[in-house]
Design a protein around this motif. Structure first.
Motif, PDB file in Angstrom:
ATOM      1  N   ASP A 108       1.003  -1.065   0.090  1.00  0.00           N
ATOM      2  CA  ASP A 108      -0.140  -0.042  -0.136  1.00  0.00           C
ATOM      3  C   ASP A 108       1.179   1.174  -0.157  1.00  0.00           C
ATOM      4  OD1 ASP A 108      -1.781   2.331   1.432  1.00  0.00           O
ATOM      5  OD2 ASP A 108      -3.180   0.233   1.425  1.00  0.00           O
ATOM      6  N   ASN A 138      -4.762  -4.053   3.935  1.00  0.00           N
ATOM      7  CA  ASN A 138      -5.771  -4.851   3.683  1.00  0.00           C
ATOM      8  C   ASN A 138      -4.918  -5.490   4.162  1.00  0.00           C
ATOM      9  OD1 ASN A 138      -7.929  -6.426   3.758  1.00  0.00           O
ATOM     10  ND2 ASN A 138      -8.486  -5.637   1.779  1.00  0.00           N
ATOM     11  N   ASN A 182      -8.739  -0.363  11.647  1.00  0.00           N
ATOM     12  CA  ASN A 182     -10.366  -0.032  11.525  1.00  0.00           C
ATOM     13  C   ASN A 182     -10.040  -0.602  13.063  1.00  0.00           C
ATOM     14  OD1 ASN A 182     -10.381   0.811   9.072  1.00  0.00           O
ATOM     15  ND2 ASN A 182      -9.977  -1.188   8.634  1.00  0.00           N
ATOM     16  N   ASN A 192      -4.273   2.072   8.437  1.00  0.00           N
ATOM     17  CA  ASN A 192      -5.413   2.714   7.176  1.00  0.00           C
ATOM     18  C   ASN A 192      -5.347   3.688   8.241  1.00  0.00           C
ATOM     19  OD1 ASN A 192      -7.938   2.692   6.153  1.00  0.00           O
ATOM     20  ND2 ASN A 192      -8.910   2.105   7.366  1.00  0.00           N
TER      21      ASN A 192
END
Length: 347
Positions: free
Chosen positions: A25, A82, A199, A233
């Motif tokens: 990412d 993720n 999250n 995140n």
């Protein structure tokens, strides 16, 4: 950056790369690099290269890349968001037709205990044909896990060490990490205050210091050939929370590299150079323990006549205390009993 920094030490110095940093990412990886590159280089002659970020964040794109690195003997350090991409991390070994022991560190266990779905471990246990050799999990919190998952792990001989048990003595987790071919660590396994940009709202977890110790153990294992970080995140936190979580990523990578730089090369592909200890244990005929004089680490040998699987899994990592328990009290800890059941035909 000063001359002693990690960023100044990633220059090409050898064609024989040991560790490759890869961003799965781009945003997560860039934030991590800002903190990692500014930290001190303390890894001696270890050759580390940053290969940049992948162009496509899909399994089909990542798996061939990791396969090439594994085949070349290069250990990837993956900076991901993720955690679904943890599946690509372990499925790349299937391309080499190898049996692997995978270990995940997370607050919950991403497995559907009834049938294959979209959970991150499903592809490991339901994949047609050759299965992963072993699945282990650290840090699950009981109130977040479907009770059927515990039953599934027990029925398949998999290992799960819950958070409370794991934190009671982190040093006892070293043999479990030494038995893994790859480790995927989700940042949500760390308590929320030290890694808030992720999250969900789950306050409990390992301390960052404890997680760094686990990362060190992973890096120090000669068997381990892949390390992944997941779960950050940036959209889930403030700017300060994102920076703090990225700094946690960087700290985990740093301790992995430190452990890697101190490897002593005593992975027992053979028992040459190891010291042998025989224990007569009722119900197991004789057990053979092996100790490395270089690292003082221990293994117990699965009986050759009953062994199933690749030869490199024949020795199960253990601790000195396990040898004392077997020789003095004529018993084995639950983890080794499970290993004997898993690695042999014996019940």
């Amino acid at each position: 950056m000063p001359a002693h920094s990690v960023g100044k030490s990633l220059r090409p110095r050898s064609r024989q790369i040991a560790v490759a940093i890869i961003g799965l990412d781009a945003a997560v990886a860039q934030k991590t690099r800002e903190h990692l590159y500014a930290s001190s280089w303390a890894f001696g002659k270890l050759v580390v290269r940053d290969l940049g970020d992948i162009r496509k964040d899909t399994r089909d794109f990542i798996i061939p890349l990791l396969r090439e690195l594994y085949a070349a003997g290069i250990t990837p350090v993956l900076l991901g968001g993720n955690n679904a991409l943890f599946a690509a991390q372990y499925l790349a070994f299937a391309e080499l037709n190898r049996q692997v022991s995978l270990l995940q560190i997370d607050r919950c266990i991403g497995l559907n205990p009834h049938q294959e779905g979209s959970d991150v471990l499903d592809a490991a246990v339901y994949r047609p044909g050759r299965k992963q050799y072993h699945v282990a999990h650290l840090g699950a919190q009981q109130h977040l896990v479907d009770p059927a998952v515990w039953d599934f792990f027990d029925a398949h001989g998999f290992e799960a060490v819950r958070l409370g048990q794991a934190r009671a003595d982190v040093t006892q987790l070293e043999p479990l990490l030494r038995d893994a071919d790859l480790v995927g660590l989700d940042i949500s396994a760390i308590n929320h205050n030290e890694a808030p940009a992720r999250n969900g709202f789950h306050p409990s977890g390992f301390s960052l210091q404890e997680a760094s110790q686990l990362a060190y153990y992973a890096g120090n294992s000669d068997k381990l050939s892949s390390f992944g970080l997941f779960g950050l995140n940036p959209a889930a936190g403030t700017t300060a929370e994102t920076e703090l979580t990225a700094a946690a990523y960087a700290q985990l990578v740093w301790y992995f590299l430190q452990g890697y730089s101190l490897r002593v090369g005593d992975f027992p592909a053979t028992t040459k150079g190891l010291l042998e200890y025989i224990v007569d244990l009722q119900g197991f005929d004789r057990l053979t323990f092996w100790r490395s004089p270089r690292s003082n680490r221990w293994w117990v040998q699965v009986h050759d006549g009953k062994y199933q699987g690749e030869a490199r899994h024949r020795l199960v990592p253990c601790a000195y205390q396990d040898y004392l328990l077997a020789s003095n009290e004529q018993t084995l800890p639950d983890r080794l009993l499970l290993a004997m059941r898993r690695y042999t035909n014996a019940g």
